[in-house]
Design an enzyme around this catalytic site. Structure first.
Site, PDB file in Angstrom:
ATOM      1  N   THR A 165     140.134  99.910  40.808  1.00  0.00           N
ATOM      2  CA  THR A 165     139.143  99.876  41.883  1.00  0.00           C
ATOM      3  C   THR A 165     139.019 101.223  42.596  1.00  0.00           C
ATOM      4  OG1 THR A 165     140.827  99.071  43.427  1.00  0.00           O
ATOM      5  CG2 THR A 165     139.494  97.413  42.286  1.00  0.00           C
ATOM      6  N   GLY A 188     137.650 104.354  44.083  1.00  0.00           N
ATOM      7  CA  GLY A 188     136.304 104.813  44.427  1.00  0.00           C
ATOM      8  C   GLY A 188     135.350 103.728  44.871  1.00  0.00           C
ATOM      9  N   THR A 189     135.846 102.511  45.099  1.00  0.00           N
ATOM     10  CA  THR A 189     134.933 101.436  45.485  1.00  0.00           C
ATOM     11  C   THR A 189     134.274 101.691  46.843  1.00  0.00           C
ATOM     12  OG1 THR A 189     136.869 100.223  46.301  1.00  0.00           O
ATOM     13  CG2 THR A 189     136.027  99.617  44.132  1.00  0.00           C
ATOM     14  N   GLY A 190     135.040 102.203  47.803  1.00  0.00           N
ATOM     15  CA  GLY A 190     134.472 102.453  49.126  1.00  0.00           C
ATOM     16  C   GLY A 190     133.410 103.526  49.099  1.00  0.00           C
ATOM     17  N   CYS A 191     133.678 104.619  48.395  1.00  0.00           N
ATOM     18  CA  CYS A 191     132.689 105.695  48.253  1.00  0.00           C
ATOM     19  C   CYS A 191     131.434 105.174  47.564  1.00  0.00           C
ATOM     20  CB  CYS A 191     133.272 106.844  47.435  1.00  0.00           C
ATOM     21  SG  CYS A 191     134.800 107.539  48.085  1.00  0.00           S
ATOM     22  N   LYS A 233     134.622  95.705  55.191  1.00  0.00           N
ATOM     23  CA  LYS A 233     134.791  95.330  53.790  1.00  0.00           C
ATOM     24  C   LYS A 233     136.018  94.448  53.631  1.00  0.00           C
ATOM     25  CE  LYS A 233     134.721  99.686  52.967  1.00  0.00           C
ATOM     26  NZ  LYS A 233     134.697 101.062  52.433  1.00  0.00           N
TER      27      LYS A 233
END
Length: 663
Positions: A338, A340-343, A267
């Site tokens: 941002t 929690g974007t990865g989850c 990412k």
């Protein structure tokens, strides 16, 4: 009787009635005001839609009134059970990340076609400012959660998040091994898709797990993962070095792939030259090296085996094939909201893939054999990554601060805006791909008429596709024809191809009609005076490899691209074409198409996922003006037609009717 209108679903139309006392008796279908047919429809109280596929074909035969007489409330059809998606992750008491974000993503991106289940690896006491305490339940309890779920609610896809200890990573790895062994031995259940978000480093660069947990994740979990989704810092932790250039990222992805997973998505929401939350740009860096400062770029690399799944032509590459490495690009938002974007991204990927698998398997196995929808049934891992990135982008754009710290990503529905949909960049270091000759739709031209020489050329409302020069000769003299495409497959002899194109172009030039050439871009350039080139996805990839896009652009030719899936749409948008086509909208016999029919809802989606200044052409099964009118109402600005013109008794009348339908 109720006049029938197509609803927004690709395979459904709603039938309003007034009685509140529904009796599931046979329903009378009246066609053309005279023909009566009897049909009994299965139903549940939860699904208020009925498939129009049969109605569509009946309407082509009887293009007058189609109506239902129903004795009661809305006719209700059965639904397919949602796909089960697991999240194995930690709990965020602040609600912005972890299983809280996962479950919201699973349910909202799928519109209810996925059902989320959770197995909790740790409990946190946290708010928007940070984590104050972490409690890890016994490993035995995680084992009990997974065993209980698996015995009743078997997953189609699994997202794995934070595994904060060696014991937890080994437990999850053992469970994944068991699922694979069981699937191999009895075949009753397929092993689920596994997406691993290796939560090790926060977006600000803080380390969350120790080396023993990291090692266990690599050796015990990665071998069963279809995709791992590290952020920049996590990729660097896995590799033991910094990633400062696109070439570093590409090499790093290959090394992570060698650790066991079938795919890796690094990412790039962080710029490539960020270090621990700070910009650290060497004085020797070029503007091209720093392009990701303005873009959020993710690099996707899949194993050859995984990339082949769902590929329409196995031995011909596309720009969106994950095995060649794909840079997914979107605008980067200047915001701190941002959390929690990865989850959210990893859960959205798992859910989008499960939506596609549901369309491929569950719907086709239901009684009645529902028609599959092309873009959904083609939702494989690259497509799921495109959709998930658009979903996260929309959530970031709408993020707001809730407490004293950064706000969480907002959970919206299935992507529906071109502002959030990613493109597939030809190269990570290219700041901007030059656009091809711009065109505007007939409808946009009428909204803002201008005589300026700088105004884009207006694409016609219909694009007849023919396979002979003789048909070109007839059509260039037909009133209402502004564009025509020459597509033939009976020869690849270059001299023959060039001769046909030159003769067709001479005819078109004499009548002021624009000639589009399908596939043979080299001959079209050599012939001179052709207006545009149209390529499919495989031909576009080979054209790129040969440097053909630059040659087409330098020749001043327009450029159109075919699309059938979400990843193909991202590829098309990445080259900035003159128009984009979608097909097949309906079943067709004019060409051997490897994709299921798209339906009208996909036409609506494509129009919303494309910038409004790029015309959308619909193709496939558009056999007459009545069908064209419905496609136009769904959002297509032009229809590519074959039989509607070449099989018409009166070509002039057919062209006139099609143009009127598309007005």
């Amino acid at each position: 009787h109720t006049q029938l209108a197509l609803h927004s679903s690709p395979r459904s139309c709603i039938i309003p009635t007034t009685s509140s006392n529904f009796n599931p008796s046979p329903t009378t279908l009246r066609v053309g005001g005279s023909t009566t047919m009897m049909a009994t429809f299965p139903y549940t109280r939860f699904h208020r839609f009925i498939s129009p596929i049969i109605l569509f074909h009946i309407a082509k035969i009887f293009p007058s009134t189609v109506a239902f007489a129903a004795p009661s409330n809305d006719i209700i059809m059965p639904i397919v059970a949602p796909s089960i998606v697991y999240t194995i992750a930690g709990s965020d008491s602040g609600g912005g990340a972890g299983i809280q974000a996962d479950l919201k993503a699973i349910h909202t991106i799928s519109g209810g076609s996925c059902h989320g289940c959770s197995a909790i690896t740790c409990l946190t006491a946290q708010n928007s400012c940070g984590v104050s305490s972490v409690h890890s339940p016994p490993v035995e309890f995680l084992r009990e959660q997974l065993s209980t779920l698996e015995g009743d609610l078997y997953p189609k896809a699994v997202k794995i998040g934070m595994l904060g200890s060696q014991d937890l990573a080994e437990e999850v790895g053992g469970w994944l091994r068991k699922l694979n062994d069981d699937a191999s031995s009895n075949g009753n259940n397929k092993a689920p898709l596994v997406v691993v978000d290796p939560v090790m480093i926060t977006t600000s660069g803080h380390k969350l797990v120790d080396d023993s947990a990291k090692s266990a994740m690599i050796t015990k979990v990665f071998p069963y993962a279809d995709l791992v989704t590290p952020n920049k810092f996590e990729a660097e932790e896995l590799l033991g070095r910094k990633l400062l250039t696109p070439e570093d990222v590409e090499a790093g992805a290959r090394e992570i792939l060698a650790m066991g997973p079938k795919g890796v998505l690094i990412k790039g929401g962080h710029s490539l030259l960020e270090e621990q939350g700070k910009e650290s740009i060497p004085s020797t860096s070029s503007d091209e090296d720093n392009v990701s400062v303005g873009y959020a770029q993710d690099y996707l690399l899949l194993s050859t085996e995984l990339s082949e799944e769902g590929k329409p032509v196995k031995d011909r590459p596309r720009l969106c094939d994950g095995s060649r490495g794909v840079w997914l690009r979107s605008d980067r938002y200047d915001t701190s909201n941002t959390h929690g974007t990865g989850c959210t991204l990893s859960s959205a990927i798992a859910s989008a893939w499960a939506m596609g698998q549901r369309e491929r398997e569950d719907i086709s196995m239901t009684e009645g054999k529902h028609e599959k929808v092309g873009a959904l049934s083609s939702m494989h891992l690259v497509d799921a990554c495109c959709i998930a990135k658009a979903y996260v982008n929309a959530g970031i754009a709408r993020g707001v601060q809730l407490g004293k710290g950064p706000g969480p990503v907002v959970h919206t529905g299935f992507p529906n805006s071109h502002k959030n949909f990613p493109t597939i960049a030809l190269a990570a270091s290219s700041a901007s791909t030059p656009a091809f000759l711009p065109m505007q739709s007939y409808h946009n031209a009428n909204k803002s008429p201008s005589s300026s020489s700088s105004s884009p050329i207006t694409l016609g409302r219909i694009l007849p596709i023919v396979d002979t020069v003789e048909w070109i000769e007839q059509l260039v003299s037909t009133p209402g024809i502004t564009d025509v495409q020459l597509r033939f497959k009976d020869t690849s002899d270059y001299a023959t191809v060039l001769d046909r194109i030159q003769r067709a172009q001479k005819l078109c030039k004499s009548k002021g009609v624009r000639l589009w050439i399908n596939d043979f871009w080299k001959a079209a350039i050599e012939a001179g005076d052709c207006f545009g080139i149209h390529l499919g996805q495989e031909d576009m990839a080979s054209c790129v490899e040969a440097g053909g896009l630059d040659l087409i652009r330098a020749a001043g030719l327009a450029f159109g691209v075919s699309t059938h899936s979400y990843s193909e749409l991202s590829s098309a948008l990445g080259v900035r074409p003159s128009y984009i086509s979608l097909g097949p909208v309906f079943p067709t016999v004019s060409k051997d198409v490897k994709f299921d029919p798209q339906g009208l809802e996909t036409v609506r989606q494509w129009r919303s996922l494309m910038p409004p200044d790029i015309p959308l052409i619909a193709i496939g099964g558009i056999g007459n003006a009545n069908v064209a009118r419905v496609v136009r109402e769904a959002g297509a600005e032009c229809v590519a037609v074959i039989g509607a013109v070449t099989k018409a008794d009166d070509v002039n009348k057919a062209v006139e009717d099609l143009n009127e339908a598309m007005s």
